[in-house]
Design an enzyme around this catalytic site. Structure first.
Site, mmCIF file in Angstrom:
data_model
loop_
_atom_site.group_PDB
_atom_site.id
_atom_site.type_symbol
_atom_site.label_atom_id
_atom_site.label_comp_id
_atom_site.label_asym_id
_atom_site.label_seq_id
_atom_site.Cartn_x
_atom_site.Cartn_y
_atom_site.Cartn_z
ATOM 1 N N HIS A 1 0.825 -1.214 0.000
ATOM 2 C CA HIS A 1 0.000 0.000 0.000
ATOM 3 C C HIS A 1 0.857 1.262 0.000
ATOM 4 O O HIS A 1 0.377 2.333 -0.374
ATOM 5 C CB HIS A 1 -1.011 -0.013 1.153
ATOM 6 C CG HIS A 1 -0.471 0.281 2.510
ATOM 7 N ND1 HIS A 1 -0.171 -0.698 3.429
ATOM 8 C CD2 HIS A 1 -0.196 1.453 3.131
ATOM 9 C CE1 HIS A 1 0.256 -0.155 4.552
ATOM 10 N NE2 HIS A 1 0.250 1.160 4.403
ATOM 11 N N SER B 1 4.098 2.473 8.294
ATOM 12 C CA SER B 1 3.831 1.450 7.288
ATOM 13 C C SER B 1 5.107 1.133 6.515
ATOM 14 O O SER B 1 5.771 2.030 6.000
ATOM 15 C CB SER B 1 2.757 1.936 6.320
ATOM 16 O OG SER B 1 1.503 1.990 6.939
ATOM 17 N N ASP C 1 1.213 -7.770 2.158
ATOM 18 C CA ASP C 1 1.347 -6.326 1.969
ATOM 19 C C ASP C 1 2.821 -5.919 1.847
ATOM 20 O O ASP C 1 3.418 -5.399 2.783
ATOM 21 C CB ASP C 1 0.679 -5.609 3.146
ATOM 22 C CG ASP C 1 0.426 -4.134 2.862
ATOM 23 O OD1 ASP C 1 0.944 -3.627 1.855
ATOM 24 O OD2 ASP C 1 -0.300 -3.503 3.645
#
Length: 712
Positions: free
Chosen positions: A84, A647, A220
């Site tokens: 992402h 992230s 991810d």
């Protein structure tokens, strides 16, 4: 000599770092009083984690694209980050004919790696405390303008002193609401190329349904490579550039983990508000975030309507939609978590203790009224803050306003030139138009403008709203836009070829955009004194709060600077509304690939899986990446303290080896940006073994594995 002293101070205090709560600057660790991390499982020295003069863990961690974290995993410039985090760049490199976002992508040799336009990574070179230097020139009695001028002058001087004539980027940040100051020296690399990504069905498996939830089964990650010039220095993209050689690349652990194992995360967390007073939280969850949630949902609905009709539009708006959707769920989850976790009550109890201290004779003059003053500030700008939330989503999603405002200024300047100057300027104007309209869906943007302005008119208090937006006919704004010079690339180019200053001055969309921007400036001026008082009261409150609890080590709020957080592998209390797909309660710290397949729904946008993936799982060919217990891991939990910006951050074991990539928090603790809940706050990460298996087995890109150092 100064650098050696700082390192020694760091080393003497490092082993007292407190686990779990707090996102600490590496040079702040000397303030902590906590457990002995050697007993917790840390086996590295302080210099192996942070060093100015020698390679260390910090040299393997980069800020990725300004809003995420990544880590170097090879001496050839290879890095891992979240899928992402790379999403927008992957989408930008995709077309309906070569849809890397949907189908995945793997470069089989370096010449096939794809330059990601506009993407850069930032390495931290060093940081230092300049609080004494700046605070020596400040006091609470000076005006806000005088304070700002002094700080700005010091910032500029510090940047000049440390940039080495532009070789480095120097950033000075304030901490503890303006009570302390640190500077950071960075080196920015601007040639970054996409190396590999799993398809969207793996990288975003679970979609919005599983976002912020546990258990998760999301692969991810994405893979990029950093390039430099022949001398190893940062350079713009060039075919002659070579893979940069980082000072440190993380070794990768294949050993797995168990509950209680030590973990640490180093990354660039974006923003927390852990010192927000109770009335600030009330404003946030009762007014600000509901406005954000509602406006985001309206924008998402408009985008999805057109994305579902056309694959090109789906790719063009994929990153924007994903970003809005992520924060839409986050904001709503924060509202729910604050209420459920009684966050406001906890803050009020803390404030009661502070007020008792503040009213002592020796403290009253400086701190006695600061809480009440802050409460007054919040009431003064409550409606203005609501307007800001609707306005921010309008500006983010209704692109016609920004297009008209930004391009309008350029076209006016162009129209005012003589013929010779127009010839010189025209290529720049054409390039700007090409960039702006490259991925614009006109019908989508027309409806977006109508919908967002209509919502603004319905929800914003007229006393603080933009008179320009409140006065227009929101239902017909799309027609205004479509009749504008700025409607399409063709209409903008028609103006370039036939410039008319009177026509652009009369353009209704440009008038709307200029009026809105001017209204925003006037509102900012109107609230300037209140905002100045608010900034001072926040600074004084936190100064007093720290003095009132001398036994407590206060960590600073996150502000996109490198931080370290420590913790351990742990479970999360199970919930009756979650499908644990056969996970035993004692094993509720990881998910495996069979649980991922159990969620599979053919043709479902969120839970579909590629047939190749299903075939590989059926064969159970997991190779060296299978856990010693026999399962193929996907995601896992730890109790590290992270937030947005983390992230892609590496989850490391006690020896600094990569266990996985942090990618999410959990919905039970979405109030975590305001208050840390040790019982519920968790980090959800993708297991690095799943990353490597996907690269080698699914992507047939085992040549990338050969670049890495694997620890078995």
């Amino acid at each position: 000599m100064k650098r050696i002293f700082l390192l020694l101070t760091f080393m003497l205090s490092f082993m007292q770092l407190k686990a779990d709560e707090g996102m600490w600057l590496l040079t702040m660790i000397k303030r902590l009083n906590g457990v002995d991390l050697k007993k917790e499982g840390l086996k590295l020295t302080a210099e192996e984690i942070y060093s100015v003069n020698n390679s260390s863990l910090k040299d393997a961690i980069v800020q990725f694209g300004g809003g995420c974290t990544a880590e170097m995993v090879s001496k050839e410039g290879l890095l891992f980050t979240n899928h992402h985090c790379g999403y927008g760049n992957i989408a930008a490199l995709s077309t309906p004919e070569k849809d890397h976002l949907t189908n995945g992508f793997w470069a089989m040799k370096k010449s096939e790696e794809l330059p990601a336009q506009g993407l850069s990574v930032r390495f931290l070179v060093r940081m230092d405390d300049v609080s004494k230097r700046i605070n020596a020139k400040l006091n609470n009695n000076m005006s806000a303008d005088d304070r700002k001028n002094i700080i700005d002058a010091e910032y500029k001087a510090i940047q000049t002193e440390n940039s080495e004539n532009g070789k480095y980027t120097v950033v000075v940040r304030d901490f503890y609401n303006g009570n302390e100051f640190y500077y950071f020296v960075y080196q920015d690399f601007k040639d970054v190329r996409l190396v590999g990504t799993p398809p969207n069905s793996l990288g975003k498996f679970g979609g919005d349904t599983d976002n912020w939830e546990w258990p998760r089964h999301t692969v991810d990650f994405s893979v990029f490579r950093v390039y430099a010039d022949a001398n190893g220095n940062p350079a713009e993209y060039a075919a002659t550039n070579v893979p940069m050689k980082p000072k440190h690349a993380l070794p990768i652990s294949l050993r797995g983990y168990k509950p209680g194992d030590f973990t640490m995360i180093i990354g660039f967390p974006g923003r927390t508000n852990r010192f927000l007073p109770s009335f600030g939280i009330e404003q946030m969850v009762n007014k600000d975030y509901p406005a954000w949630v509602e406006a985001s949902k309206v924008a998402m609905d408009v985008m999805k309507k057109y994305m579902d009709k056309d694959q090109a539009t789906k790719l063009d708006y994929a990153s924007q939609y994903a970003g809005v959707a992520n924060y839409w769920k986050n904001r709503q989850g924060t509202i729910d978590a604050v209420e459920k976790n009684q966050t406001i009550a906890e803050k009020r109890a803390l404030e009661a203790k502070f007020q008792t201290w503040a009213l002592l004779p020796e403290n009253e003059s400086a701190y006695g009224s600061v809480l009440q003053d802050l409460k007054t500030n919040y009431s003064q700008f409550s409606d203005r803050n609501v307007e800001r939330n609707y306005s921010s989503q309008l500006q983010r999603n209704a692109k016609y306003i920004n297009i008209a405002y930004q391009l309008g200024s350029l076209l006016k300047t162009y129209a005012d030139q003589d013929d010779a100057a127009k010839v010189v300027m025209k290529p720049k104007v054409v390039a700007a138009i090409d960039r702006i309209y490259e991925k614009l869906n006109v019908k989508l943007e027309g409806e977006m403008l109508n919908s967002m302005v209509n919502l603004y008119q319905q929800r914003v208090n007229k006393s603080v709203g933009s008179p320009t937006l409140l006065a227009v006919d929101a239902k017909n704004l799309s027609n205004v836009a479509f009749s504008s010079i700025f409607a399409t690339k063709e209409s903008a180019m028609n103006f370039v070829n036939n410039p008319n200053r009177l026509a652009i001055d009369a353009d209704p969309l440009l008038k709307l955009a200029n009026g809105f921007v001017e209204d925003q400036k006037l509102t900012t001026e109107k609230y300037a004194k209140i905002d100045e008082a608010f900034a001072k009261n926040n600074r004084v409150f936190l100064d007093g709060l720290r003095k009132s609890q001398p036994e407590t080590s206060f960590y600073p709020d996150a502000n996109s600077t490198m931080r370290i957080t420590t913790g351990s592998i742990t479970t999360l209390p199970e919930r009756s509304d979650r499908n644990y797909a056969g996970i035993k309660e004692k094993d509720n710290y990881y998910t495996d690939i069979t649980g991922m397949v159990a969620k599979y729904k053919k043709g479902d946008e969120e839970f579909d899986l590629p047939q190749r993936f299903l075939d590989l799982v059926k064969k159970k060919d997991f190779g060296q990446y299978k856990d010693k217990k026999g399962f193929m891991p996907v995601n896992f939990l730890s109790n590290n303290d992270i937030t947005g910006g983390n992230s892609g951050s590496p989850v490391l074991d006690g020896e600094g080896r990569l266990l996985g990539l942090a990618f999410d928090g959990n919905s039970e603790a979405l109030s975590g940006d305001i208050i840390f809940d040790p019982k519920l706050q968790r980090t959800i990460s993708v297991d690095v073994r799943m990353v490597l298996w996907t690269i080698e087995k699914y992507g047939n890109a085992g040549h990338l594995i050969s670049e890495m150092t694997l620890v078995k």
